[in-house]
Scaffold this active site. Structure first.
Site, mmCIF file in Angstrom:
data_model
loop_
_atom_site.group_PDB
_atom_site.id
_atom_site.type_symbol
_atom_site.label_atom_id
_atom_site.label_comp_id
_atom_site.label_asym_id
_atom_site.label_seq_id
_atom_site.Cartn_x
_atom_site.Cartn_y
_atom_site.Cartn_z
ATOM 1 N N HIS A 191 4.713 0.143 0.215
ATOM 2 C CA HIS A 191 5.460 -0.699 1.156
ATOM 3 C C HIS A 191 4.568 -1.782 1.738
ATOM 4 C CE1 HIS A 191 3.784 2.708 3.375
ATOM 5 N NE2 HIS A 191 3.694 1.911 4.426
ATOM 6 N N ASP A 223 0.529 4.936 1.903
ATOM 7 C CA ASP A 223 -0.241 5.368 3.074
ATOM 8 C C ASP A 223 -1.390 6.307 2.700
ATOM 9 O OD1 ASP A 223 1.283 3.905 4.899
ATOM 10 O OD2 ASP A 223 2.790 5.489 5.039
ATOM 11 N N HIS A 256 0.834 -1.201 0.000
ATOM 12 C CA HIS A 256 0.000 0.000 0.000
ATOM 13 C C HIS A 256 0.871 1.254 0.000
ATOM 14 C CE1 HIS A 256 1.137 -0.380 4.195
ATOM 15 N NE2 HIS A 256 0.790 0.873 4.382
ATOM 16 N N ARG A 306 4.706 6.627 14.067
ATOM 17 C CA ARG A 306 4.836 7.214 12.728
ATOM 18 C C ARG A 306 4.321 8.650 12.730
ATOM 19 N NH1 ARG A 306 1.375 4.704 7.940
ATOM 20 N NH2 ARG A 306 0.222 6.652 7.924
HETATM 21 C C1 SIN Z 1 3.024 1.460 7.829
HETATM 22 O O1 SIN Z 1 2.376 1.090 6.864
HETATM 23 O O2 SIN Z 1 3.134 2.633 8.158
HETATM 24 C C2 SIN Z 1 3.769 0.451 8.657
HETATM 25 C C3 SIN Z 1 5.099 0.141 8.095
HETATM 26 C C4 SIN Z 1 5.866 -0.739 9.012
HETATM 27 O O3 SIN Z 1 5.377 -1.076 10.103
HETATM 28 O O4 SIN Z 1 7.004 -1.098 8.669
#
Ligand code: SIN
Length: 271
Positions: free
Chosen positions: A246, A103, A101, A261
């Protein structure tokens, strides 16, 4: 030498670099910020090891790149919705970001950057994979690129019950974005569809859209477009959410992986 203040160690020829010589626990001076920004545009995702940042510094770092984005539904720390909690443990029923995805691409103005500070790591596993979506676009044949260039697609999210008891900050967004967008800083074109949120290509039948999206998701999932990063405690990753996607691997049950985050607002994607 291109970089005077930081050292840039590429992870693969395609995407990702580890940055040495930058201390994110302190306010960045303009010159170091500018070199980090250049390296970020070149490698799309940067990793900084051994950065025991406070939440305050993390917010400051995010704001250096622009105003902060608030996730529609994720839990947060310190009563501050800009500090999104990324946490999986033995009681989790799912892992944040387990599928490919970008974000919150279902927002009208999806985030431009996500800055993840991992504070607790499992004894093994918990890696994150990142894909370079410029490279995915450039690897398509010219007729396919010409076909995709003018198209738009609907991105939809549904966070109902996604974060358990936590009450969403706002309604789950939906938005229409170009299938191929132009990066506002580099001017390069990139493939802007992801399995997590892109549901339907406009003006195609459902069957055509399904087949094409499945093809594009498989295309972008090829390892030649990726790097895979192994975290240590207090590593910070900063990805350009406009030109990457990612996937976080959940292979460490029943152990815990935890972080915060901070996400930076982006602008409306354009062709
Ligand atoms: C996310 O999608 O922000 C999580 C990425 C992660 O946990 O490595």
């Amino acid at each position: 030498m291109r970089y005077q203040l930081i050292e840039v160690e590429p992870l693969t020829p395609t995407i990702g670099a580890v940055i040495h010589g930058a201390d994110l626990t302190k306010t960045l001076d303009d010159e170091t910020y500018s070199e980090i920004h250049d390296a970020w545009m070149e490698h799309q995702v940067l990793f900084f090891r051994n950065q025991p940042m406070t939440n305050e510094r993390h917010l400051e770092l995010g704001m250096r790149f622009g105003p902060l984005h608030i996730h529609p539904a994720a839990p947060f720390a310190d009563d501050n919705p800009a500090l999104m909690v990324v946490h999986t443990d033995k009681d989790s029923w799912r892992n944040n970001g387990s599928g490919w995805h970008s974000d919150v691409s279902a927002d009208e103005e999806p985030p431009m950057a996500s800055i993840l500070h991992i504070r607790e790591v499992p004894s093994q596993g918990g890696d994150t994979l990142f894909a370079n979506m410029y490279a995915a676009y450039e690897a398509l044949s010219e007729p396919m690129r010409k076909f995709l260039d003018p198209l738009a697609a609907i991105h939809t999210s549904d966070y109902t019950n996604f974060y358990g008891e936590h009450k969403p900050q706002r309604e789950s967004p939906t938005a229409t974005h170009p299938v191929v967008r132009t990066h506002p800083v580099t001017g390069r074109k990139l493939l802007y569809v992801n399995r997590g949120f892109t549901r339907q290509i406009k003006d195609l039948s459902r069957a055509e859209s399904r087949a094409l999206l499945d093809y594009l998701f498989e295309h972008a999932a090829q390892p030649r477009f990726h790097c895979r990063f192994q975290w240590e405690k207090d590593t910070v990753a900063m990805w350009d959410n406009r030109c990457t996607q990612h996937l976080a691997v959940w292979d460490y049950y029943p152990e815990t992986r935890s972080g915060i985050r901070v996400t930076v607002k982006g602008d409306r994607p354009y062709h």
